[in-house]
Write an enzyme that holds these catalytic residues in place. Structure first.
Site, PDB file in Angstrom:
ATOM      1  N   GLY A 174       2.873   9.171  -5.756  1.00 56.10           N
ATOM      2  CA  GLY A 174       3.128   7.733  -5.792  1.00 56.10           C
ATOM      3  C   GLY A 174       2.508   7.162  -7.063  1.00 56.10           C
ATOM      4  N   CYS A 179     -10.571 -18.569  -2.920  1.00 53.22           N
ATOM      5  CA  CYS A 179     -11.889 -18.991  -2.444  1.00 53.22           C
ATOM      6  C   CYS A 179     -12.604 -17.855  -1.720  1.00 53.22           C
ATOM      7  CB  CYS A 179     -11.751 -20.223  -1.573  1.00 53.22           C
ATOM      8  SG  CYS A 179     -11.100 -21.588  -2.537  1.00 53.22           S
ATOM      9  N   GLU A 180     -12.987 -16.856  -2.472  1.00 54.28           N
ATOM     10  CA  GLU A 180     -13.756 -15.706  -1.984  1.00 54.28           C
ATOM     11  C   GLU A 180     -14.575 -15.210  -3.164  1.00 54.28           C
ATOM     12  OE1 GLU A 180     -13.509 -14.086   1.067  1.00 54.28           O
ATOM     13  OE2 GLU A 180     -11.752 -15.124   1.845  1.00 54.28           O
TER      14      GLU A 180
END
Ligand SMILES: *Cc1c(COP(=O)(O)O)cnc(C)c1O
EC number: 4.1.1.20
Length: 422
Positions: free
Chosen positions: A280, A348-349
């Protein structure tokens, strides 16, 4: 090798300036290079060098329809892990007869759908799954081709979240119980044993874990043959690493040559098996870049931030795995000062960052490009913080194809329903 290069101080995707793409299609933006993608597929095909092999691209790395379409036109197969991925490869025009179905939690509906489509093989990951496949196939009056995913209990020397071949991982059947499961399957009316597979992890930068796995499984294959159970293929999984910074992973031909060398005595004894690979990341990662704009720079008592318009919702790899991905400027900026920045997003982290402590020359309004963003970036995107998913374009020489439109605000709630007012 890829086709994202600087010319006269400006980054190009094949023959198109990246800045022009960013201005035309907006940011954040995923940009893929068709030539790079096809080159990586070719490297796997050539690695088989006339031997009986099958490349099954692992759809979860990047499941965009146009990418799947291009890959299926290369006559390769696909490794899927859900009914949704099966629906995608069929929608992209792929041949279901080259599809392998992996994953630990296949539902009855997914098994039915795969049997209906006539896939190449189910990679069975547990005893209960074997029973379920036999039951569903029986109900449909069909015979399901199966392989067992064997957990060889080898250390892939990679990040714990993407290590899958140790006995404490949820994947596969322990090598110790494999013979008994094969014997059980051999007696079932609605399954046909066609192979054996393993997939020990992702972003592997050495060949030795593959060889350790093959060594462990050769013994099992001999036991199977002694018990009268024959195989058509051996699937050695995906997992080949790519260069994000200084890694020097093996090339596809180095991996396959080493695998075939290790398999030589086995093939002498039991006959040659088809070898399947499920890459992949090594096919798509370096065929994509992720481009975003610097909205602001900010200096918090000496700690400098470049605040960009891309968040962990668009690319979660740095936050989820602490993954290092190379960030470069789209234009060389000799006038801007070289500073150490944390490149952070608007979500917001505190964990919302694309890169930490990066030496960059940037000013507000500049575009940045993150390399190696073709795999596990767009595919893992979400709308967290109600951020529409970004656009994706594919560059082919001087031509540009939009392969995913930027979502609108209406798309954010398209499947949601307001309550009816009483
Ligand atoms: C994820 C996965 C792959 C592909 O792994 P890469 O590291 O992207 O090459 C292959 N096979 C299985 C079963 C997988 O789960």
């Amino acid at each position: 090798m890829d086709f994202f290069r600087y010319q006269d101080g400006e980054l190009y995707a094949e023959s198109v300036p990246v800045k022009q793409l960013a201005q035309t299609y907006g940011t954040p933006l995923y940009i893929y290079s068709k030539a790079t993608l096809l080159r990586h597929v070719q490297a796997f095909k050539e690695a088989f060098a006339g031997r009986d092999g099958l490349v099954c691209y692992a759809v979860k790395a990047n499941s965009n329809l146009a990418i799947l379409q291009l890959l299926s036109q290369q006559n390769i197969g696909f490794d899927i892990v859900s009914g949704g991925e099966l629906a995608r490869v069929i929608a992209a025009g792929a041949d279901p007869h080259k599809v392998i179905f992996s994953g630990v939690g296949k539902t009855e509906e997914e098994i039915e759908m795969a049997l209906e489509a006539g896939i190449l093989c189910f990679n069975v990951e547990s005893a209960m799954e074997l029973d379920r496949i036999n039951l569903v196939a029986g109900r449909m009056g069909k015979v399901a081709p199966i392989s067992f995913r064997i957990n060889p209990n080898v250390d892939a020397h990679t990040h714990p979240y993407i290590s899958t071949g140790l006995k404490e991982n949820k994947f596969g059947i322990p090598v110790e119980s494999a013979l008994a499961e094969y014997q059980r399957a051999a007696k079932m009316e609605h399954v046909e044993i066609v192979g054996l597979d393993f997939h020990i992890g992702s972003q592997l930068t050495e060949i030795s874990p593959y060889i350790d796995a093959i060594k462990a499984l050769k013994k099992l294959i001999r036991q199977l043959y002694a018990a009268g159970i024959k195989l058509h293929h051996l699937d050695i999984g995906g997992g080949l690493g790519v260069t994000y910074s200084v890694e020097a992973p093996p090339l596809p031909n180095e991996l396959l040559n080493a695998a075939y060398a290790e398999l030589e005595d086995l093939f002498d004894d039991v006959g040659t098996l088809q070898v399947v690979v499920e890459p992949g990341r090594s096919i798509v990662a370096n065929a994509g870049i992720f481009v975003y704009k610097v909205e602001f720079t900010k200096d918090n008592l000496g700690k400098k931030f470049a605040i960009v318009d891309a968040g962990m919702n668009d690319n979660i790899r740095p936050s989820l795995y602490g993954a290092f991905m190379n960030i470069i400027t789209v234009e060389e900026n000799p006038e801007a000062d070289l500073e150490l920045y944390d490149v952070v997003g608007p979500v917001c982290e505190t964990g919302d960052f694309q890169g930490k402590n990066r030496q960059l020359r940037v000013r507000p309004g500049d575009f940045l490009a993150m390399r190696g963003s073709g795999a596990y970036c767009s595919a893992m995107a979400s709308q967290y913080n109600s951020r529409p998913k970004c656009a994706e374009v594919l560059v082919d020489g001087d031509k540009v194809h939009v392969i995913r439109e930027r979502e609108t605000y209406e798309d954010l709630w398209a499947k949601e329903k307001l309550l009816e007012q009483e």
